[in-house]
Scaffold this motif. Structure first.
Motif, short mmCIF file in Angstrom:
data_model
loop_
_atom_site.label_atom_id
_atom_site.label_comp_id
_atom_site.label_asym_id
_atom_site.label_seq_id
_atom_site.Cartn_x
_atom_site.Cartn_y
_atom_site.Cartn_z
N ILE A 190 -44.26 68.49 111.37
CA ILE A 190 -43.55 68.95 110.35
C ILE A 190 -43.93 68.18 109.57
N PHE A 191 -42.95 67.02 109.34
CA PHE A 191 -43.20 65.97 108.61
C PHE A 191 -44.05 65.69 108.12
N SER A 192 -45.49 65.57 108.36
CA SER A 192 -46.07 65.19 107.61
C SER A 192 -46.46 66.34 106.84
N ILE A 193 -46.19 67.52 107.28
CA ILE A 193 -46.42 68.39 106.07
C ILE A 193 -45.28 68.33 104.95
N PHE A 194 -44.03 68.10 105.34
CA PHE A 194 -43.36 67.61 104.10
C PHE A 194 -43.37 67.09 103.42
N LEU A 195 -43.74 66.09 104.81
CA LEU A 195 -44.28 64.59 103.24
C LEU A 195 -45.18 64.68 101.83
N LEU A 196 -45.94 65.48 102.48
CA LEU A 196 -46.97 65.27 101.34
C LEU A 196 -46.87 66.79 100.83
N ARG A 197 -46.18 67.82 101.04
CA ARG A 197 -45.80 68.76 99.72
C ARG A 197 -45.08 67.64 98.91
N GLN A 198 -43.80 67.55 99.13
CA GLN A 198 -42.93 66.90 98.50
C GLN A 198 -44.19 66.05 97.38
N PHE A 199 -44.83 65.36 97.70
CA PHE A 199 -45.96 63.81 96.91
C PHE A 199 -46.48 65.14 96.39
N PHE A 200 -47.17 65.91 96.51
CA PHE A 200 -48.05 66.85 95.44
C PHE A 200 -46.69 67.92 94.84
N MET A 201 -45.92 68.04 94.72
CA MET A 201 -44.82 68.74 93.74
C MET A 201 -44.15 68.00 92.82
N GLU B 43 -50.51 70.61 84.80
CA GLU B 43 -51.27 70.03 84.06
C GLU B 43 -52.32 69.57 84.09
N LEU B 44 -52.36 68.50 84.98
CA LEU B 44 -53.37 68.00 85.51
C LEU B 44 -53.89 69.23 86.17
N ASN B 45 -54.44 70.21 86.75
CA ASN B 45 -54.75 70.69 87.68
C ASN B 45 -55.43 71.44 86.31
N TYR B 46 -55.06 72.03 84.86
CA TYR B 46 -55.06 72.61 83.72
C TYR B 46 -56.27 72.53 83.00
N ALA B 47 -56.07 70.56 83.41
CA ALA B 47 -56.51 69.77 82.15
C ALA B 47 -58.41 70.15 83.50
N ALA B 48 -58.06 69.50 84.68
CA ALA B 48 -59.79 69.73 85.40
C ALA B 48 -59.86 70.79 85.15
N THR C 265 -64.18 72.10 90.13
CA THR C 265 -64.77 72.90 91.41
C THR C 265 -62.85 72.88 91.58
N ASN C 266 -62.54 73.43 92.22
CA ASN C 266 -60.87 73.36 93.49
C ASN C 266 -61.35 72.31 94.21
N PHE C 267 -62.59 72.38 94.91
CA PHE C 267 -62.94 70.89 96.52
C PHE C 267 -63.11 69.62 95.01
N ARG C 268 -63.63 70.25 94.32
CA ARG C 268 -64.21 68.20 93.07
C ARG C 268 -62.61 67.89 92.60
N PHE C 269 -61.65 68.67 92.41
CA PHE C 269 -60.75 68.48 91.92
C PHE C 269 -59.37 67.93 92.98
N LEU C 270 -58.93 68.56 94.21
CA LEU C 270 -58.69 67.73 95.20
C LEU C 270 -59.38 66.63 95.74
N TRP C 271 -61.07 66.38 95.74
CA TRP C 271 -61.03 65.50 96.21
C TRP C 271 -61.41 64.01 95.65
N MET D 99 -56.26 64.94 92.77
CA MET D 99 -55.82 64.68 94.40
C MET D 99 -55.82 63.74 94.99
N LEU D 100 -56.47 63.76 96.06
CA LEU D 100 -56.87 62.91 97.29
C LEU D 100 -56.29 61.47 96.82
N PRO D 101 -57.15 60.60 95.49
CA PRO D 101 -56.63 58.85 94.95
C PRO D 101 -55.30 59.36 94.96
N ILE D 102 -54.80 60.55 94.19
CA ILE D 102 -53.02 60.44 93.98
C ILE D 102 -52.25 59.84 95.26
N ALA D 103 -52.70 60.98 95.64
CA ALA D 103 -52.09 60.63 97.23
C ALA D 103 -52.29 59.73 98.28
#
Length: 174
Positions: free
Chosen positions: A49-60, A65-70, A76-82, A85-89
């Motif tokens: 749960i701590f991992s979920i909490f930490l990632l949620r707070q980080f992604f929040m 606007e980053l998603n809108y620009a992408a 695509t959703n997968f490309r945006f994530l990969w 978002m992944l390098p940012i996280a």
């Protein structure tokens, strides 16, 4: 609304002591046939749960606007994530991996319960062999303890910048 209630329930489970879940987790792993196997030592440590909490707070903290620009750029959703978002996280993910590695490396009670043979026992459980009915060989116990903790200290030294970025970044709302 619903996601916040679900998240509150998940975070509420962090208040349950891990020792309360030992018997149900042991029964589950026993039914799966994983007692005295690597799966019993690895799989229970992979999520928390701590991992979920930490990632949620980080992604929040990442602006929408980053998603809108992408999306405007045709991402695509997968490309945006990969790709975005992944390098940012990365700091948060490295922090979680490091905290999980240290936690599993130092675990004593769980490996003691789910392993039967000496070959499957972890190093912290092996330290108990320096204490017998005749007494404790303190000089060997301290030398072994130093050797056991050394890899985690080295790992922490090399990855501490990610921990600081991951923890600090999860607490700041952008």
């Amino acid at each position: 609304m619903g996601k916040d209630v679900l998240f509150a329930l998940l975070v509420g489970t962090m208040m349950v002591p891990g020792e309360v879940l030992l018997v149900p987790n042991f029964v589950l792993l026993s039914n799966l046939g994983w007692i005295d196997r690597y799966e019993a030592l690895i799989i229970p440590w992979t999520a928390s749960i701590f991992s979920i909490f930490l990632l949620r707070q980080f992604f929040m903290k990442i602006p929408k606007e980053l998603n809108y620009a992408a999306r405007v750029d045709g991402c695509t959703n997968f490309r945006f994530l990969w790709s975005i978002m992944l390098p940012i996280a990365k700091p948060a993910i490295v922090t979680i991996i490091l905290l999980k590695a240290i936690g599993s490396w130092n675990a004593f009670l769980w490996p003691l319960i789910v392993t039967n043979s000496k070959e499957m026992r972890t190093l912290p459980v092996g330290l108990t062999s320096f204490s017998t009915e005749a007494g404790t060989v303190y000089e060997l116990l301290m030398a072994a303890s130093t050797m056991i903790i050394l890899p985690m200290i080295i790992l922490f030294i090399f990855l501490q910048k990610y921990i600081i970025k991951g923890i600090a970044g999860a607490g700041i709302k952008g």
